[in-house]
Design a protein around this motif. Sequence first.
Motif, PDB file in Angstrom:
ATOM      1  N   UNK A  82      97.891 -24.096  62.831  1.00  9.48           N
ATOM      2  CA  UNK A  82      97.939 -22.690  63.239  1.00  9.48           C
ATOM      3  C   UNK A  82      98.985 -22.476  64.324  1.00  9.48           C
ATOM      4  N   UNK A  83      99.018 -23.363  65.300  1.00 14.00           N
ATOM      5  CA  UNK A  83     100.008 -23.234  66.384  1.00 14.00           C
ATOM      6  C   UNK A  83     101.426 -23.345  65.822  1.00 14.00           C
ATOM      7  N   UNK A  84     101.631 -24.299  64.899  1.00 15.10           N
ATOM      8  CA  UNK A  84     102.939 -24.470  64.273  1.00 15.10           C
ATOM      9  C   UNK A  84     103.336 -23.213  63.498  1.00 15.10           C
ATOM     10  N   UNK A  85     102.393 -22.639  62.763  1.00 14.49           N
ATOM     11  CA  UNK A  85     102.680 -21.425  61.988  1.00 14.49           C
ATOM     12  C   UNK A  85     103.053 -20.266  62.902  1.00 14.49           C
ATOM     13  N   UNK A  86     102.332 -20.120  64.003  1.00 19.38           N
ATOM     14  CA  UNK A  86     102.651 -19.031  64.938  1.00 19.38           C
ATOM     15  C   UNK A  86     104.039 -19.219  65.546  1.00 19.38           C
ATOM     16  N   UNK A  87     104.368 -20.460  65.874  1.00 17.72           N
ATOM     17  CA  UNK A  87     105.669 -20.726  66.495  1.00 17.72           C
ATOM     18  C   UNK A  87     106.814 -20.512  65.505  1.00 17.72           C
ATOM     19  N   UNK A  88     106.552 -20.738  64.223  1.00 13.73           N
ATOM     20  CA  UNK A  88     107.588 -20.595  63.204  1.00 13.73           C
ATOM     21  C   UNK A  88     107.544 -19.216  62.531  1.00 13.73           C
ATOM     22  N   UNK A  89     106.655 -18.340  62.979  1.00 14.09           N
ATOM     23  CA  UNK A  89     106.458 -17.000  62.430  1.00 14.09           C
ATOM     24  C   UNK A  89     106.234 -17.081  60.910  1.00 14.09           C
ATOM     25  N   UNK A  90     105.264 -17.896  60.541  1.00 14.66           N
ATOM     26  CA  UNK A  90     104.884 -18.072  59.149  1.00 14.66           C
ATOM     27  C   UNK A  90     103.431 -17.624  58.987  1.00 14.66           C
ATOM     28  N   UNK A  91     103.010 -17.393  57.743  1.00 16.02           N
ATOM     29  CA  UNK A  91     101.598 -17.024  57.536  1.00 16.02           C
ATOM     30  C   UNK A  91     100.665 -18.122  58.055  1.00 16.02           C
ATOM     31  N   UNK A  92      99.536 -17.708  58.597  1.00 16.68           N
ATOM     32  CA  UNK A  92      98.571 -18.662  59.134  1.00 16.68           C
ATOM     33  C   UNK A  92      97.849 -19.373  57.990  1.00 16.68           C
ATOM     34  N   UNK A  93      97.501 -20.649  58.198  1.00 15.94           N
ATOM     35  CA  UNK A  93      96.769 -21.371  57.158  1.00 15.94           C
ATOM     36  C   UNK A  93      95.353 -20.818  57.019  1.00 15.94           C
ATOM     37  N   UNK A  94      94.796 -20.975  55.842  1.00 14.41           N
ATOM     38  CA  UNK A  94      93.440 -20.508  55.596  1.00 14.41           C
ATOM     39  C   UNK A  94      92.406 -21.545  56.011  1.00 14.41           C
ATOM     40  N   UNK A  95      91.141 -21.168  55.910  1.00 13.70           N
ATOM     41  CA  UNK A  95      90.045 -22.075  56.227  1.00 13.70           C
ATOM     42  C   UNK A  95      89.868 -23.036  55.056  1.00 13.70           C
ATOM     43  N   UNK A  96      90.290 -24.256  55.250  1.00 15.25           N
ATOM     44  CA  UNK A  96      90.294 -25.220  54.152  1.00 15.25           C
ATOM     45  C   UNK A  96      88.979 -25.971  54.017  1.00 15.25           C
ATOM     46  N   UNK A  97      88.189 -26.037  55.060  1.00 13.83           N
ATOM     47  CA  UNK A  97      87.044 -26.936  55.044  1.00 13.83           C
ATOM     48  C   UNK A  97      85.701 -26.230  55.163  1.00 13.83           C
ATOM     49  N   UNK A  98      85.708 -24.940  55.276  1.00 12.66           N
ATOM     50  CA  UNK A  98      84.470 -24.186  55.458  1.00 12.66           C
ATOM     51  C   UNK A  98      83.449 -24.428  54.366  1.00 12.66           C
ATOM     52  N   UNK A  99      83.878 -24.458  53.125  1.00 16.51           N
ATOM     53  CA  UNK A  99      82.956 -24.668  52.009  1.00 16.51           C
ATOM     54  C   UNK A  99      82.359 -26.073  52.044  1.00 16.51           C
ATOM     55  N   UNK A 100      83.139 -27.060  52.459  1.00 18.03           N
ATOM     56  CA  UNK A 100      82.648 -28.435  52.532  1.00 18.03           C
ATOM     57  C   UNK A 100      81.564 -28.548  53.608  1.00 18.03           C
ATOM     58  N   UNK A 101      81.827 -27.982  54.777  1.00 16.87           N
ATOM     59  CA  UNK A 101      80.856 -28.042  55.876  1.00 16.87           C
ATOM     60  C   UNK A 101      79.588 -27.297  55.495  1.00 16.87           C
ATOM     61  N   UNK A 102      79.739 -26.104  54.943  1.00 14.97           N
ATOM     62  CA  UNK A 102      78.577 -25.297  54.568  1.00 14.97           C
ATOM     63  C   UNK A 102      77.752 -25.991  53.488  1.00 14.97           C
ATOM     64  N   UNK A 103      78.409 -26.483  52.456  1.00 16.26           N
ATOM     65  CA  UNK A 103      77.696 -27.161  51.363  1.00 16.26           C
ATOM     66  C   UNK A 103      77.008 -28.429  51.850  1.00 16.26           C
TER      67      UNK A 103
END
Length: 119
Positions: A82-103
């Motif tokens: 996320x920090x890298x994306x903000x510094x490079x003015x790119x779209x922020x990454x999505x939540x990749x692990x939420x489903x794994x933790x919840x399941x």
Amino acid sequence: MRSRFPRGVFELGDEPDPRFSLANERTFLAWIRTSLALLLAGVALEALDAPIQAELRLASALIFIALGLVSIVHAWWSWAATERSMRMVQPLPGLAIGAVITSGAAIAIVGVIVGSLLV
């Protein structure tokens, strides 16, 4: 100016608005709190010798501990991405692990409930 850690993040792009970096840090800390809670749940299941069928108690404890460890790694990777994306003015990454933790947490909780009914 002194070098900041990790260089792979801070040497890229331009400084984002400090409010965004601080919000990213708060999210990182929230994931750390979540990982500590998951680790504590796993340790508590075994340390407190809860009245749950032994195999299901152990399986649930191991799932909670594994999820806690995965959450710690995810907290770091997510913060950096996320920090890298903000510094490079790119779209922020999505939540990749939420489903794994919840399941995983749901499976462990079901194990605890079923294990307590079988005793």
